[in-house]
Motif scaffolding. Structure first.
Motif, short mmCIF file in Angstrom:
data_model
loop_
_atom_site.label_atom_id
_atom_site.label_comp_id
_atom_site.label_asym_id
_atom_site.label_seq_id
_atom_site.Cartn_x
_atom_site.Cartn_y
_atom_site.Cartn_z
N VAL A 43 0.84 -1.21 0.00
CA VAL A 43 0.00 0.00 0.00
C VAL A 43 0.87 1.26 0.00
O VAL A 43 0.43 2.35 0.35
CB VAL A 43 -0.96 0.02 1.21
N SER A 44 2.14 1.08 -0.40
CA SER A 44 3.10 2.19 -0.57
C SER A 44 3.34 2.96 0.73
O SER A 44 3.42 4.20 0.75
CB SER A 44 2.61 3.15 -1.66
N GLN A 45 3.45 2.22 1.85
CA GLN A 45 3.71 2.85 3.14
C GLN A 45 5.10 2.50 3.68
O GLN A 45 5.47 2.93 4.76
CB GLN A 45 2.66 2.40 4.17
N CYS A 46 5.87 1.73 2.93
CA CYS A 46 7.21 1.31 3.36
C CYS A 46 7.99 0.86 2.13
O CYS A 46 7.41 0.37 1.15
CB CYS A 46 7.10 0.17 4.38
N SER A 47 9.32 1.03 2.20
CA SER A 47 10.17 0.61 1.07
C SER A 47 10.70 -0.80 1.24
O SER A 47 11.53 -1.27 0.45
CB SER A 47 11.34 1.59 0.91
N ALA A 48 10.26 -1.51 2.29
CA ALA A 48 10.59 -2.91 2.54
C ALA A 48 12.09 -3.19 2.58
O ALA A 48 12.61 -4.03 1.84
CB ALA A 48 9.93 -3.80 1.50
N PRO A 49 12.84 -2.53 3.47
CA PRO A 49 14.27 -2.84 3.59
C PRO A 49 14.51 -4.25 4.13
O PRO A 49 15.57 -4.83 3.90
CB PRO A 49 14.78 -1.78 4.58
N CYS A 50 13.51 -4.84 4.79
CA CYS A 50 13.67 -6.18 5.38
C CYS A 50 13.86 -7.25 4.32
O CYS A 50 14.39 -8.34 4.58
CB CYS A 50 12.47 -6.51 6.25
N THR A 51 13.41 -6.96 3.09
CA THR A 51 13.53 -7.95 2.01
C THR A 51 14.68 -7.63 1.07
O THR A 51 14.93 -8.38 0.12
CB THR A 51 12.23 -7.98 1.19
N GLY A 52 15.35 -6.51 1.32
CA GLY A 52 16.44 -6.12 0.43
C GLY A 52 15.96 -5.42 -0.83
O GLY A 52 16.73 -5.25 -1.77
#
Length: 537
Positions: free
Chosen positions: A170-179
């Motif tokens: 939903v475009s609220q995070c750039s997902a650094p946890c997944t690289g």
């Protein structure tokens, strides 16, 4: 008591701030905030009969103190800080409420997150706030997630997660946890978010505009549009409250104001990033002539007795002997204390507010203004009308040489400096203060007769019975018998008039005495200044 408190209320400024009610034991019993200090405190008297809680408070009030703030929002935070520190018995809501929220940025991590918290801790994170109302913090958090894609989860970043959470979709995070984003790219976004949180709008907008233009030139119009919207969103950021600091600082903030022979000093005590107390000092007949000398002397005397030591001291200007003060503080504190004279930023704003409070404090303590207060002068002197125009006289010399005189004018209790006059004594030789007073009074009012000008409502002479009689003799010879004349003797502060030949001894808190003292002291200052300039020439 209610009548005297009414006079205090009328002196309150029509400005935002915090008011503090104290009882006879100098205990703080209630702290409140106000958009207008005058209107808010006045409302307690109108509610006295109809509101039971107000009547309980008013029954115990013996004094009213206050702190002027830059805005209602600053008053909101200062009230919270003071209530938590002093726990007044009539304050309920703020003592039991939660503290105001902050935004915490875990900057010490490789992939920082932003979190909504209620407490500032010394954990290496960067804190912003407090925010009021709490919705402001929540809206800011939404901007951080929507526009900067800063993570707000507690996910451990070890890149083992294969699929991002819903925030990413939903475009609220750039997902650094997944690289999905590199550390350098993510940290670049964090730096932009910090500029936003710090209120460095112009710097951030410049960076965003450059990026937007680059994306547009590369025909990445969707990304360029997102940056355009972010630029608009930046405008919604509000400045940090003046009376709170997320750096958990222990610092003392000095405000300074000087007028004539009086000096007012206000001290705000900030502990752990919050203003917790206010101290007020007013001095009369200051011997020192320069402000750096006065504040230097005060700082040394104050910290010789005051044992709650700060890490920093904020002063409005450089004191005299700064290096000596630093050595002195190091000796008594057993550590270095940083002395700061702010030139910009939040610290300078705090100094400005402290200076403003010092000015208002002096005006309210020593300036008698308004027709209601001048009624007291009318009654004590025994004259038929309110003395709107008061003129004061004094002379100055050294061993009878270069004798000069002064006349100052007060209108409605305030100095009217455009009507001040100087006199070079022409007809007196040697030391003769009585005849010098006679000369300048006669010259002054002969001129008014010649010009057909209006006489003052009251004349004040610096001196005792002899000086008073000299002035009355001058007026009598001019045929003037309807100007009331009084004198005030230094030291004992006895006022002599026709009403009481033996003099009037008033309480030191008398508004009438304060006004007459101020007229006397201003005439003395004006005469001494003129005499000094004559000597220098």
């Amino acid at each position: 008591m209610k009548v005297s408190l009414g006079k205090v209320v009328r002196k309150l400024p029509n400005k935002p701030g915090v008011y503090i009610f104290k009882n006879k034991r100098e205990e703080i019993i209630y702290i409140g905030k106000a958009k207008s200090l005058k209107d808010r405190v006045k409302s307690y008297f109108t509610l006295y009969r109809s509101d039971k809680r107000s009547s309980f408070i008013l029954d115990e009030i013996d004094d009213v103190n206050y702190v002027v703030t830059d805005s209602e929002r600053d008053a909101f935070f200062l009230e919270n800080n003071l209530v938590r520190e002093h726990q007044p018995k009539f304050n309920v809501k703020l003592k039991d409420d939660k503290s105001y929220p902050y935004i915490k940025m875990t900057y010490q991590e490789d992939f920082p997150g932003a979190y909504y918290v209620r407490k500032v801790e010394d954990d290496g994170s960067i804190y912003f706030g407090p925010f009021a109302p709490a919705s402001t913090a929540k809206n800011t958090m939404r901007i951080l997630s929507k526009w900067f894609k800063v993570r707000q989860c507690d996910e451990k970043i070890d890149f083992k997660r294969k699929r991002p959470c819903l925030d990413y979709f939903v475009s609220q995070c750039s997902a650094p946890c997944t690289g999905f984003i590199s550390r350098d790219e993510y940290r670049e976004t964090i730096e932009e978010a910090l500029l936003f949180l710090k209120g460095r709008d112009q710097e951030l907008i410049k960076i965003l505009k450059e990026k937007m233009e680059n994306f547009a030139s590369e025909e990445k119009f969707e990304r360029a549009a997102q940056l355009r919207d972010l630029i608009f969103a930046v405008e919604s950021l509000k400045r940090r409250p003046l009376f709170s600091s997320t750096e958990l600082e222990d610092q003392d903030i000095f405000g300074y104001y000087r007028e004539d022979g009086y000096v007012s000093l206000i001290l705000f005590l900030m502990r752990k990033g919050k203003i917790v107390d206010r101290k007020e000092f007013i001095f009369e007949n200051i011997a020192a002539e320069n402000d750096p000398e006065i504040i230097s002397s005060f700082v040394i005397q104050f910290y010789r007795e005051f044992m709650n030591f700060p890490e920093k001291i904020l002063l409005p200007f450089y004191p005299e002997n700064l290096s000596y003060i630093k050595d002195f503080l190091k000796e008594i504190f057993h550590r270095n204390v940083e002395i700061i004279i702010p030139r910009s930023g939040n610290k300078l704003n705090m100094i400005k507010i402290a200076n403003q409070n010092a000015r208002i404090s002096l005006e309210n303590k020593f300036l008698l203004t308004g027709k209601d207060n001048l009624e007291e002068v009318k009654k004590i002197v025994g004259i038929s009308k309110i003395p709107l125009r008061i003129e004061g006289f004094d002379v100055s010399h050294i061993s009878g040489k270069e004798t000069v005189g002064s006349m100052v004018s007060f209108f409605e209790g305030e100095p009217d400096k455009k009507n001040y006059r100087k006199f070079i004594i022409k007809y007196v030789e040697g030391i003769d203060d009585f005849y010098s007073i006679y000369e300048i009074v006669k010259r002054r009012y002969k001129r008014l007769i010649d010009e057909n000008a209006k006489f003052p409502d009251l004349v004040v002479i610096d001196g005792g019975k002899a000086q008073l009689n000299a002035a009355k003799k001058a007026l009598k010879e001019l045929g003037i018998e309807d100007i009331p004349v009084i004198s005030i003797a230094k030291g004992e502060e006895i006022i002599y008039s026709d009403l009481k030949k033996d003099g009037i001894k008033l309480e030191s808190i008398s508004n009438f005495l304060k006004l007459i003292q101020r007229v006397r002291d201003e005439a003395h200052r004006f005469a001494v200044t003129f005499h000094r300039k004559r000597r220098e020439k």
